[in-house]
Each structure stands twice: as structure tokens, then as C-alpha cells.
Design an enzyme around this catalytic site. Sequence first.
Site, PDB file in Angstrom:
ATOM      1  N   ALA A  71       0.807  -1.215   0.000  1.00 31.24           N
ATOM      2  CA  ALA A  71       0.000   0.000   0.000  1.00 31.24           C
ATOM      3  C   ALA A  71       0.844   1.270   0.000  1.00 31.24           C
ATOM      4  O   ALA A  71       0.469   2.271  -0.612  1.00 31.24           O
ATOM      5  CB  ALA A  71      -0.948  -0.001   1.196  1.00 31.24           C
ATOM      6  N   CYS A  90       4.093   1.235  11.879  1.00 30.29           N
ATOM      7  CA  CYS A  90       5.139   2.007  11.202  1.00 30.29           C
ATOM      8  C   CYS A  90       5.777   3.037  12.120  1.00 30.29           C
ATOM      9  O   CYS A  90       6.848   3.552  11.827  1.00 30.29           O
ATOM     10  CB  CYS A  90       4.563   2.710   9.973  1.00 30.29           C
ATOM     11  SG  CYS A  90       3.839   1.562   8.799  1.00 30.29           S
TER      12      CYS A  90
END
Length: 377
Positions: A73, A324
Amino acid sequence: MISHNIYLDHNATTKLDGNVLEAMIPFFTEHYENPGSSHLAGLTVDEYIEEAFRQVADLIGCRTNEIIFTSGATESINLAIRGISHGERNHLVTLCTEHKAVLDTVKDHAEKSHLNCSILPVQNDGLADLDLLEQAITGKTLLVSVMLVNNETGTIQYIKEISELVHAKGAFLLCDATQAVGKIPVNVQELGIDLMAFSAHKFYGPKGIGALYVSKDVKKYLSSQITGGGQQKNRRSGTLNVPGIIGMAKACEIAKESMDHHAAYVKNLRDRLENRLLAIDGTSVNGSLRHRIFNTTNVVFKNVFSEQLIMALQHISVSSGSACSSATTEPSHVLKGLGLNDEDALCSIRFSLGKDNTKEEIDVVVRRISELVAQFR
């Protein structure tokens, strides 16, 4: 007594489905050829790839030639934001609660390409303020980026209504659907999405493979960001990740067949977990309770720092936000965007459940967290 690890971090990644692995293995061993080769073996692999395009497109309601396979993504988002251009339009719009893959790319691309960008606040429940969004979109707006499901709170945005606002001004809509595809029904035609990014590893597929949907009307405005071999009709060069593509396609096929069953099962577990955690003093849920995905809850434990709690949980895997940015001790930008103060944001934990979780695991988690919260306070 449960002796194994308990995994409640499915928004970060999911375990590879056994049927997906089985589908992938022959493409490491038996059908290892390059689908770009002109010999019979290469053409045979290319036929499998064409079928994979069909399976992925079938899940999201688009044509096969509207899919570009990427590494995930994040790459898809970068391709969409950096690759799109249309005349004199020079304005990007997004929300403050988007994933860093969108926010950082929008800021970087705007700075390097001398574009204007607007990063809009959201309401306290995490939903976009549609009036504010409509005011922000002008005749100069090129792209509006709004995620379908928030990765930290599970909030589901009103994408169809947003797409109508975007298209009324002649702009394009990019939707980060990483936390939605494979979990809930997503039809790009019905929602009015122009570009959509998603990853296989969020719904029991392999890591390192994802896709970007590009509508037929937007194709001509999108420039490739990776050039070289001309693969995927010059839209994304590079030798195709054949095992990954096959695995993603199989995950899409499984998701379409089992989505409703898994949603009902996991929602019951999520509600069981959430209701019991809320019985602990000083707890509350972040984000919308009405407009959210079935597997996610984000809970504040007042006066107990999430980093301390997560470490003490040891073999119970939960998170304080996006995978992340989990290495930082900064408060979540998503929770700050909802109006939480720094302390409450730093005392919040995201629980994201999956199809393999059990009631017994949920009860163990609640019992252990209750003990630790009492101990730390």
C-alpha cells in the site's frame, strides 16, 4: 490455561493463511519462470497472473486492467500521489488522521513539486467534517486523499459522500483502503473511488505485495514512478512478484467467500473484549462507536502508559498505534487529531482481532490487563 502467544495486532499484519501458502509454493519451485518471457513456460505463468488480476479485481468490483500490482500500500500511495497530474491543478487535500504513508508523501510531494496542500482536522469521533472538506476543495484541487478505515481507531469514513464532494469540483479521490479490503465489502464503483491502495498482508495474504486501483477515467493522468522494463503496460516496471501476486489473489478469493462469517465471529470477540475492559475504572474508547470496523477497539487506560503496559503483557501482542511508528514514544497523531491530550494518547492501546482468536484468549487478556492496570496505578 493458554500457553501460546495471544496475537491482537491484526491491523499491523496477519498470519499467512495456510491455503494461501499452498497456492504460492508451486510458483517458487515448479512454475518459477518469468511471466515476461516469450517461451511456453513463461507464457504459462503469465496465464496464472492474468487469472490473479481477475480474482483481485473481482473482490473490489473493477476491471482487470484497472489494477496495478505493487510492493504494498505504501508504494501504491506514493504512485498515486506523486504520479497524478491534471492541467493546472496544484492543490492536495487530506485529513490529519491519515496514515503516515499519505501524510508524509503529501507533504514531501507538495514541497518538491511546489504544490499547495491542506491537511484538515477531523471531528472528535474521527469522522471527516464534510462541510469543512467541501470548503477546502476548490477548482485548483487535484487530489483528495481520505482513508476508508482508520488503522488505529477503526473509524469508517463516509467515502461515497466524500467522493461526491470531490467530483463536484472536478478533483480525484484517492482512498487508502488498507484496513478495509478483505475485511468488509469494498466496491470502487459504488463508492466512487478513483484510486485505491491496499496490501495483501492485512487480510491473511503475503507481505511485500499490494495493488493500486486506477479507474479507467484516471489512467491517462497517472505517470509511472518506476520505469525500466515496461511491465504492467508501462505503469509499474519491474519483474512481477509472481508468488506474491498468486498469494494475494488467493487471499482475495478466500476473503470474498468467508468475509461475512469472519466479520460476525470477530465482532462478537471484539465486543466481549471491549465491554469487559470498559468495566475497569478510568477506561474509554477512542473514535466513533457507530462508524467503525468490526475488529478494532482503541482504549484509554487512564494514568497507565501504554508502553509500560505493552511490555508487561509479554506474550500478549497489542500496540499503541501504527506499526510504522511504534518505535517512537510520541503520542499518536491520530489520537491527537481526535482531541486527546498527550497523556491520554500515551495511555491508549489498540486491540485489533482476527479470525483465529478465541473467547478463551479474550478472557485471558482481560484478566491480565485488569491485574496490570491495578498494579501500575
